[in-house]
Design a protein around this motif. Structure first.
Motif, PDB file in Angstrom:
ATOM      1  N   TYR A 141       0.847  -1.199   0.000  1.00  0.00           N
ATOM      2  CA  TYR A 141       0.000   0.000   0.000  1.00  0.00           C
ATOM      3  C   TYR A 141       0.881   1.246   0.000  1.00  0.00           C
ATOM      4  CZ  TYR A 141      -3.428   3.405   1.732  1.00  0.00           C
ATOM      5  OH  TYR A 141      -4.245   4.504   1.902  1.00  0.00           O
ATOM      6  N   VAL A 142       0.555   2.188  -0.872  1.00  0.00           N
ATOM      7  CA  VAL A 142       1.423   3.345  -1.096  1.00  0.00           C
ATOM      8  C   VAL A 142       1.095   4.438  -0.081  1.00  0.00           C
ATOM      9  CG1 VAL A 142       2.244   5.023  -2.785  1.00  0.00           C
ATOM     10  CG2 VAL A 142       1.614   2.711  -3.521  1.00  0.00           C
ATOM     11  N   ASN A 143       1.766   4.327   1.069  1.00  0.00           N
ATOM     12  CA  ASN A 143       1.620   5.292   2.164  1.00  0.00           C
ATOM     13  C   ASN A 143       2.841   6.208   2.117  1.00  0.00           C
ATOM     14  OD1 ASN A 143       0.175   6.258   4.384  1.00  0.00           O
ATOM     15  ND2 ASN A 143       1.355   5.050   5.833  1.00  0.00           N
ATOM     16  N   SER A 144       2.759   7.243   1.299  1.00  0.00           N
ATOM     17  CA  SER A 144       3.934   8.058   0.983  1.00  0.00           C
ATOM     18  C   SER A 144       4.377   8.899   2.171  1.00  0.00           C
ATOM     19  CB  SER A 144       3.626   8.986  -0.201  1.00  0.00           C
ATOM     20  OG  SER A 144       3.230   8.245  -1.337  1.00  0.00           O
ATOM     21  N   VAL A 145       5.709   9.024   2.335  1.00  0.00           N
ATOM     22  CA  VAL A 145       6.227   9.865   3.415  1.00  0.00           C
ATOM     23  C   VAL A 145       6.184  11.343   3.024  1.00  0.00           C
ATOM     24  CG1 VAL A 145       7.695   8.081   4.402  1.00  0.00           C
ATOM     25  CG2 VAL A 145       8.626   9.567   2.622  1.00  0.00           C
ATOM     26  N   GLU A 146       6.227  11.614   1.724  1.00  0.00           N
ATOM     27  CA  GLU A 146       6.092  12.976   1.224  1.00  0.00           C
ATOM     28  C   GLU A 146       4.870  13.023   0.298  1.00  0.00           C
ATOM     29  OE1 GLU A 146       7.862  15.407   2.288  1.00  0.00           O
ATOM     30  OE2 GLU A 146       9.512  14.348   3.302  1.00  0.00           O
ATOM     31  N   GLU A 147       4.783  14.048  -0.517  1.00  0.00           N
ATOM     32  CA  GLU A 147       3.606  14.204  -1.378  1.00  0.00           C
ATOM     33  C   GLU A 147       3.511  13.098  -2.422  1.00  0.00           C
ATOM     34  OE1 GLU A 147       1.281  17.855  -3.591  1.00  0.00           O
ATOM     35  OE2 GLU A 147       3.468  17.825  -3.692  1.00  0.00           O
ATOM     36  N   THR A 148       4.664  12.595  -2.872  1.00  0.00           N
ATOM     37  CA  THR A 148       4.693  11.531  -3.886  1.00  0.00           C
ATOM     38  C   THR A 148       5.484  10.344  -3.337  1.00  0.00           C
ATOM     39  OG1 THR A 148       6.762  12.213  -4.945  1.00  0.00           O
ATOM     40  CG2 THR A 148       4.735  13.363  -5.630  1.00  0.00           C
ATOM     41  N   PRO A 149       5.357   9.170  -3.963  1.00  0.00           N
ATOM     42  CA  PRO A 149       6.084   7.988  -3.464  1.00  0.00           C
ATOM     43  C   PRO A 149       7.594   8.046  -3.670  1.00  0.00           C
ATOM     44  CG  PRO A 149       4.251   7.362  -4.912  1.00  0.00           C
ATOM     45  CD  PRO A 149       4.456   8.833  -5.071  1.00  0.00           C
ATOM     46  N   ASP A 150       8.081   8.995  -4.440  1.00  0.00           N
ATOM     47  CA  ASP A 150       9.496   9.007  -4.809  1.00  0.00           C
ATOM     48  C   ASP A 150      10.439   9.030  -3.605  1.00  0.00           C
ATOM     49  OD1 ASP A 150       7.747  10.286  -6.903  1.00  0.00           O
ATOM     50  OD2 ASP A 150       9.601  10.056  -8.068  1.00  0.00           O
ATOM     51  N   GLN A 151      10.010   9.670  -2.526  1.00  0.00           N
ATOM     52  CA  GLN A 151      10.860   9.759  -1.331  1.00  0.00           C
ATOM     53  C   GLN A 151      10.688   8.557  -0.410  1.00  0.00           C
ATOM     54  OE1 GLN A 151       8.991  12.588  -2.378  1.00  0.00           O
ATOM     55  NE2 GLN A 151      10.876  13.118  -3.489  1.00  0.00           N
ATOM     56  N   GLY A 152       9.855   7.611  -0.813  1.00  0.00           N
ATOM     57  CA  GLY A 152       9.685   6.390  -0.035  1.00  0.00           C
ATOM     58  C   GLY A 152       8.278   6.247   0.526  1.00  0.00           C
ATOM     59  N   ILE A 153       7.981   5.036   0.984  1.00  0.00           N
ATOM     60  CA  ILE A 153       6.683   4.753   1.576  1.00  0.00           C
ATOM     61  C   ILE A 153       6.895   4.026   2.904  1.00  0.00           C
ATOM     62  CG2 ILE A 153       5.538   4.632  -0.663  1.00  0.00           C
ATOM     63  CD1 ILE A 153       5.533   1.590  -0.440  1.00  0.00           C
ATOM     64  N   THR A 154       5.854   4.051   3.746  1.00  0.00           N
ATOM     65  CA  THR A 154       5.914   3.361   5.028  1.00  0.00           C
ATOM     66  C   THR A 154       4.814   2.309   5.100  1.00  0.00           C
ATOM     67  OG1 THR A 154       4.357   4.779   6.249  1.00  0.00           O
ATOM     68  CG2 THR A 154       6.644   5.542   6.076  1.00  0.00           C
ATOM     69  N   GLY A 155       5.034   1.340   5.968  1.00  0.00           N
ATOM     70  CA  GLY A 155       3.971   0.402   6.280  1.00  0.00           C
ATOM     71  C   GLY A 155       2.837   1.120   6.986  1.00  0.00           C
ATOM     72  N   PHE A 156       1.692   0.477   7.020  1.00  0.00           N
ATOM     73  CA  PHE A 156       0.509   1.077   7.645  1.00  0.00           C
ATOM     74  C   PHE A 156       0.313   0.454   9.021  1.00  0.00           C
ATOM     75  CE2 PHE A 156      -4.118   1.271   8.418  1.00  0.00           C
ATOM     76  CZ  PHE A 156      -4.294   2.645   8.333  1.00  0.00           C
ATOM     77  N   LEU A 157       0.249   1.292  10.044  1.00  0.00           N
ATOM     78  CA  LEU A 157       0.039   0.810  11.404  1.00  0.00           C
ATOM     79  C   LEU A 157      -1.455   0.807  11.695  1.00  0.00           C
ATOM     80  CD1 LEU A 157       1.434  -0.036  14.095  1.00  0.00           C
ATOM     81  CD2 LEU A 157       1.180   2.356  14.800  1.00  0.00           C
ATOM     82  N   GLU A 158      -2.059  -0.367  11.594  1.00  0.00           N
ATOM     83  CA  GLU A 158      -3.486  -0.447  11.838  1.00  0.00           C
ATOM     84  C   GLU A 158      -3.719  -0.743  13.312  1.00  0.00           C
ATOM     85  OE1 GLU A 158      -1.753  -3.010  11.509  1.00  0.00           O
ATOM     86  OE2 GLU A 158      -2.749  -4.704  10.555  1.00  0.00           O
ATOM     87  N   SER A 159      -4.198   0.274  14.033  1.00  0.00           N
ATOM     88  CA  SER A 159      -4.526   0.069  15.440  1.00  0.00           C
ATOM     89  C   SER A 159      -5.851  -0.687  15.517  1.00  0.00           C
ATOM     90  CB  SER A 159      -4.598   1.419  16.156  1.00  0.00           C
ATOM     91  OG  SER A 159      -5.701   2.166  15.703  1.00  0.00           O
ATOM     92  N   PRO A 160      -6.261  -1.126  16.703  1.00  0.00           N
ATOM     93  CA  PRO A 160      -7.457  -1.983  16.796  1.00  0.00           C
ATOM     94  C   PRO A 160      -8.765  -1.338  16.371  1.00  0.00           C
ATOM     95  CG  PRO A 160      -6.067  -2.302  18.713  1.00  0.00           C
ATOM     96  CD  PRO A 160      -5.495  -1.136  17.963  1.00  0.00           C
ATOM     97  N   ARG A 161      -8.794  -0.040  16.134  1.00  0.00           N
ATOM     98  CA  ARG A 161     -10.032   0.568  15.623  1.00  0.00           C
ATOM     99  C   ARG A 161     -10.350   0.060  14.216  1.00  0.00           C
ATOM    100  NH1 ARG A 161      -7.874   6.691  15.408  1.00  0.00           N
ATOM    101  NH2 ARG A 161      -7.085   5.923  17.405  1.00  0.00           N
ATOM    102  N   TYR A 162      -9.307  -0.341  13.478  1.00  0.00           N
ATOM    103  CA  TYR A 162      -9.476  -0.838  12.111  1.00  0.00           C
ATOM    104  C   TYR A 162      -9.769  -2.336  12.124  1.00  0.00           C
ATOM    105  CZ  TYR A 162      -7.056   3.542  11.000  1.00  0.00           C
ATOM    106  OH  TYR A 162      -6.692   4.854  10.918  1.00  0.00           O
ATOM    107  N   SER A 163     -10.355  -2.824  11.043  1.00  0.00           N
ATOM    108  CA  SER A 163     -10.747  -4.239  11.004  1.00  0.00           C
ATOM    109  C   SER A 163      -9.562  -5.166  11.217  1.00  0.00           C
ATOM    110  CB  SER A 163     -11.450  -4.559   9.687  1.00  0.00           C
ATOM    111  OG  SER A 163     -10.582  -4.381   8.576  1.00  0.00           O
TER     112      SER A 163
END
Length: 579
Positions: free
Chosen positions: A246-268
């Motif tokens: 999943y493209v969770n960009s650290v800046e406006e575009t993915p070019d500077q890298g992406i991060t994993g998504f931290l799904e806390s228990p509020r999410y499914s």
């Protein structure tokens, strides 16, 4: 006989067309309505003994949450299925009805598995046709302004305007309670929640969010990262849909890298993690053609079924090991943060980000040039480290007044007992020493964060009927991460206990002046504490009200329940008289 043959072929053709989904009949441009989806599954259930459509709890819309179960052996009792060592794969669709690929893909997939007699032997497939029934009825073609098709679809919010993918702990909706009923009855080993992404433009039709590996129990995490995720990527590449995280960009575009998504228990998938279930949130790309998004979802769901069948024995063994380990686990992380020092890279196929003058404002605006694709390595951060851990108590003791807490614990298979008589018990109580609260409502709550606590050992009287929850269960993570107030999505942070944050009594200064003077006269220790406070805070010398308040808060008159978290932590084993 010759005269009958055309009629037979015509009936067969009509029957085949009747089993087509609205998506197929529309030329793959429309998604099914709620009524069409349920009728489709009802038809399958009536025509195939391997399918059954079941009703569970009511939703906010006044309709039951339904579940289609596909079982090759025609067994639909989850207890019997677990005894026969079947794996349960639960697929959830339409939590955001404007992201309906899973709705249409599952309708076709269920039909095809039944018609072609391709149901797996060791896997029972459970499908929630549309979770957010409310939102599915609020249909338009405009609420997803950035999305290509289908022609009409449902709305993200439900009848109460809740985003149901933020409701798995607070459970403000009846939808959430009905889902938790399904989940805890069927107890799936693998869970998939189908979605559509927002964000950057790139070449991939399908992106993937697995359960965050560092939050998942280690036995399950190893299987997820070393076996299941690589298999999914390999299978989808062969099927023509190369995937990316999943493209969770650290800046406006993915070019500077992406991060994993931290799904806390509020999410499914954060919620399912609390139950040692491996979860996935596949996200198709909003700007790809709708037919391709549905096809990619169909093929991904096929891949899940194949992998769960292939690894059925291993998945079952891992789940049992995880449940046993969590039941014995002593220390629990309750807050995680991204570790930016742990960096890797992935090959990413994107489109070059460029800027041009906006036709609206005249200012520079971002766009992605599809005529300038690229393939390059980008940075990827996907390590989350615990930033706060707690030692579990022997048990939590919960006053019976907190009924919603008790209801949710029971709904989530937490074993609960009750005191048989009034009992004074030595416990550790938390005094809430500080917390922050959001300045704007989020999903109907002004949620808390940055909670600070001061643990105090006290002998407290609990009453007959108060609840005792021993922390020796496979669902320990649900227990700890909801009842520890500092946890990311604790019941405290979701405002379940806000009544303790307000004082119910205080003092009138002109009356308490005499009481305070008497207290200082009779208690040299209190007087010394006040003098020390004045030295530490010279501003007190000119603030009579503040000095009175200090005396009040250090006296027997002070309200002991103010800011005291009401759930006790039993730290030393003792025999309790339980019902």
């Amino acid at each position: 006989m010759k005269r009958l043959l055309p009629a037979i072929f015509l009936c067969a053709a009509l029957n085949g067309f009747a089993q087509q989904t609205p998506f197929e009949k529309s030329g793959k441009t429309a998604t099914a309505t709620y009524a069409e989806a349920i009728q489709h599954y009802r038809n399958l259930s009536e025509n195939y003994p391997q399918a059954r459509l079941l009703d569970y709890g009511m939703t906010d819309f006044g309709k039951p949450l339904q579940l289609l179960v596909l079982s090759k052996d025609k067994v639909f009792d989850p207890v019997l299925l677990r005894k026969s060592n079947k794996r349960i794969l639960l697929i959830n669709n339409g939590i955001h009805p404007g992201e309906p690929e899973g709705i249409d893909a599952c309708m076709m997939l269920a039909r095809d598995l039944l018609q072609k007699k391709q149901l797996p032997q060791d896997v029972v497939i459970c499908i929630i046709p549309i979770y957010n029934i409310d939102g599915a009825f609020n249909r338009s073609g405009t609420s997803r302004a950035n999305q290509e098709g289908p022609v009409a679809y449902g709305f993200r919010g439900n009848s109460k305007n809740y985003d149901l993918n933020r409701d798995f702990i607070k459970t403000d909706s009846r939808n959430s309670a009905a889902f938790q009923q399904i989940f805890n009855i069927w107890q799936p080993e693998i869970f998939v929640d189908t979605h559509t992404s927002n964000g950057a433009d790139y070449s991939y039709t399908m992106t993937l969010i697995p359960t965050q590996k560092d939050k998942l129990q280690s036995e399950l995490s190893n299987y997820l990262t070393e076996t299941m995720v690589p298999s999914l990527y390999d299978k989808m590449k062969i099927k023509g849909y190369e995937m990316t995280p999943y493209v969770n960009s650290v800046e406006e575009t993915p070019d500077q890298g992406i991060t994993g998504f931290l799904e806390s228990p509020r999410y499914s998938t954060g919620y399912t993690t609390l139950h040692n279930t491996i979860g996935f949130m596949p996200e198709t790309h909003m700007l790809k053609a709708y037919d391709k998004r549905v096809d990619a979802t169909y093929k991904l769901l096929q891949s899940y079924i194949d992998i769960v069948q292939r690894d059925a024995k291993l998945i079952g063994e891992n789940k049992k090991k995880a449940d046993a380990a969590v039941a014995l686990q002593q220390e629990f992380p309750i807050i995680w943060t991204l570790d930016k020092t742990k960096e890797s890279s992935i090959v990413f196929k994107g489109y070059t980000a460029k800027y041009k003058p906006s036709e609206v404002s005249g200012l520079p605006r971002l766009y992605y040039d599809r005529a300038a694709p690229y393939t390059k390595e980008i940075k990827y951060w996907n390590t989350f480290a615990p930033s706060l851990t707690v030692q579990k108590p022997i048990a939590y003791i919960i006053p019976q007044a907190w009924t919603k807490v008790i209801e949710l614990l029971k709904l989530n298979r937490v074993k609960i007992q009750q005191l048989a008589k009034d009992t004074t018990i030595p416990v550790e109580m938390y005094q809430i020493s500080d917390y922050k609260t959001s300045t704007r409502p989020y999903e109907g709550h002004y949620i808390h964060n940055a909670v600070q606590i001061n643990p105090i050992k006290q002998d407290l009287l609990f009453y007959a009927g108060d609840y005792v929850v021993y922390v020796n269960q496979p669902v320990n993570r649900y227990i700890v991460e909801t009842l520890e107030p500092q946890a990311m999505d604790s019941f405290f942070n979701w405002n379940f206990f806000d009544s303790i944050l307000g004082m119910k009594e205080h003092f009138s200064a002109y009356v308490f002046e005499d009481t305070a003077a008497e207290l200082l006269k009779n208690d040299p220790t209190l007087k010394a504490k006040l003098e020390q406070e004045k030295l530490a805070k010279p501003e007190l010398l000119k603030n009579a009200e503040a000095q009175l308040d200090f005396i009040y808060k250090n006296s027997v008159y002070y309200e002991k329940t103010y800011l005291r978290y009401p759930i006790g932590r039993l730290q030393v084993a003792q025999q309790l008289n339980l019902k």
